[in-house]
Design an enzyme around this catalytic site. Sequence first.
Site, PDB file in Angstrom:
ATOM      1  N   SER A  50      36.807  30.175  68.931  1.00  0.00           N
ATOM      2  CA  SER A  50      37.242  29.497  67.713  1.00  0.00           C
ATOM      3  C   SER A  50      37.809  28.117  68.021  1.00  0.00           C
ATOM      4  O   SER A  50      38.178  27.811  69.169  1.00  0.00           O
ATOM      5  CB  SER A  50      38.309  30.326  66.991  1.00  0.00           C
ATOM      6  OG  SER A  50      39.534  30.275  67.715  1.00  0.00           O
ATOM      7  N   ASP A  83      33.177  29.181  66.700  1.00  0.00           N
ATOM      8  CA  ASP A  83      33.580  29.762  65.423  1.00  0.00           C
ATOM      9  C   ASP A  83      34.567  28.860  64.678  1.00  0.00           C
ATOM     10  O   ASP A  83      35.496  28.318  65.283  1.00  0.00           O
ATOM     11  CB  ASP A  83      34.218  31.118  65.724  1.00  0.00           C
ATOM     12  CG  ASP A  83      34.487  31.952  64.494  1.00  0.00           C
ATOM     13  OD1 ASP A  83      33.711  31.860  63.526  1.00  0.00           O
ATOM     14  OD2 ASP A  83      35.459  32.729  64.520  1.00  0.00           O
ATOM     15  N   HIS A  84      34.364  28.715  63.384  1.00  0.00           N
ATOM     16  CA  HIS A  84      35.292  27.979  62.507  1.00  0.00           C
ATOM     17  C   HIS A  84      35.591  26.574  63.021  1.00  0.00           C
ATOM     18  O   HIS A  84      36.750  26.174  63.152  1.00  0.00           O
ATOM     19  CB  HIS A  84      36.600  28.769  62.345  1.00  0.00           C
ATOM     20  CG  HIS A  84      36.501  29.897  61.369  1.00  0.00           C
ATOM     21  ND1 HIS A  84      36.369  29.700  60.013  1.00  0.00           N
ATOM     22  CD2 HIS A  84      36.491  31.223  61.553  1.00  0.00           C
ATOM     23  CE1 HIS A  84      36.298  30.873  59.394  1.00  0.00           C
ATOM     24  NE2 HIS A  84      36.342  31.819  60.317  1.00  0.00           N
ATOM     25  N   ASP A 105      32.709  24.831  59.512  1.00  0.00           N
ATOM     26  CA  ASP A 105      33.682  25.278  58.522  1.00  0.00           C
ATOM     27  C   ASP A 105      34.248  24.083  57.762  1.00  0.00           C
ATOM     28  O   ASP A 105      35.264  23.506  58.143  1.00  0.00           O
ATOM     29  CB  ASP A 105      34.806  26.063  59.198  1.00  0.00           C
ATOM     30  CG  ASP A 105      35.747  26.705  58.202  1.00  0.00           C
ATOM     31  OD1 ASP A 105      35.565  26.472  56.990  1.00  0.00           O
ATOM     32  OD2 ASP A 105      36.658  27.428  58.631  1.00  0.00           O
ATOM     33  N   GLY A 206      36.785  38.623  59.288  1.00  0.00           N
ATOM     34  CA  GLY A 206      37.915  39.501  59.041  1.00  0.00           C
ATOM     35  C   GLY A 206      37.603  40.969  59.227  1.00  0.00           C
ATOM     36  O   GLY A 206      38.228  41.832  58.608  1.00  0.00           O
ATOM     37  N   THR A 230      41.060  39.903  65.854  1.00  0.00           N
ATOM     38  CA  THR A 230      42.449  40.379  65.889  1.00  0.00           C
ATOM     39  C   THR A 230      42.580  41.782  66.466  1.00  0.00           C
ATOM     40  O   THR A 230      43.502  42.065  67.250  1.00  0.00           O
ATOM     41  CB  THR A 230      43.058  40.334  64.481  1.00  0.00           C
ATOM     42  OG1 THR A 230      43.013  38.981  63.996  1.00  0.00           O
ATOM     43  CG2 THR A 230      44.496  40.823  64.481  1.00  0.00           C
TER      44      THR A 230
END
Length: 293
Positions: A50, A83-84, A105, A206, A230
């Site tokens: 990320s 990512d992102h 993003d 998520g 996470t």
Amino acid sequence: MPLVPTSSVVEAAREARIGAAAFNIIHLETAEALVTAAERTGAPLILQISENCIRYHGGLLPLTRAALALAEGSTARIAVHLDHLTDAELVRQGIAAGVGSVMVDASALPYEENVATTAELTAWCHERGAYVEAELGEVGGKDGVHAPGVRTKPDEALAFVRATRVDALAVAVGSSHAMHERTAVLDKDLIAALRSTLPVPLVLHGSSGVPDDELRRAIAAGMTKINISTHLVSVFTGSIRRTLEAHPSLVDSRKYVKPAREAVAEEAARLLGVLTTPATVADRLAARASAQG
């Protein structure tokens, strides 16, 4: 084994109606653990880095080069994805470094600016053979579109995909970033509607907050790329806490990081089994019946 394109992992999973596992790394030890899990299971895996992780390491190259080296030296089919990314310069640096796919993003921008920014960077990436993921709005946990009750509308998603020409789309169907409990319930009817409407694979962000059975049902309904971060970070940290509680005099970090790395490898291997096992006929029939009302 040569680096595997993200596109091949995602498209093969979409065709087989299984999940394309995309697990985030935060440092070398988690990257090693995830590659080990892929080698143990024989399942392909997308390693994700990320923008927050890039900032933590002080730049894109250190961890990205390490991830690419692990992928190229592995016997498993490993892709590396950024990512992102909100910074266009990081997109350019990543592609130059050898990464085959990015998530652009621009979701925090007003819709028209999101479209324009995403379309421009997608065109640039496509000229260089790179695969691009994007999303319409911010993901939950960031006060965005994946907050409770917010959902992606199929017609708006289709317009976005057509305008930007992205290769995959992250959609809001009930999940949220940074969940520490696996209690999310996804909108399988919406997943099925998005699957039938959009010409590109669907991405679930998520996913750490989504229980195993719910992930299987989401894949049966039409979800493809499954992002998890996470949950695996929690496994790593939990292992370190247990080791230090049992051995408070430890000072050599290898003595407590090694079991944490193994714990992540074990859980990642288990999740790979969950995501890449084809849905049963009953699951598919149930998902289809739900979509038809």
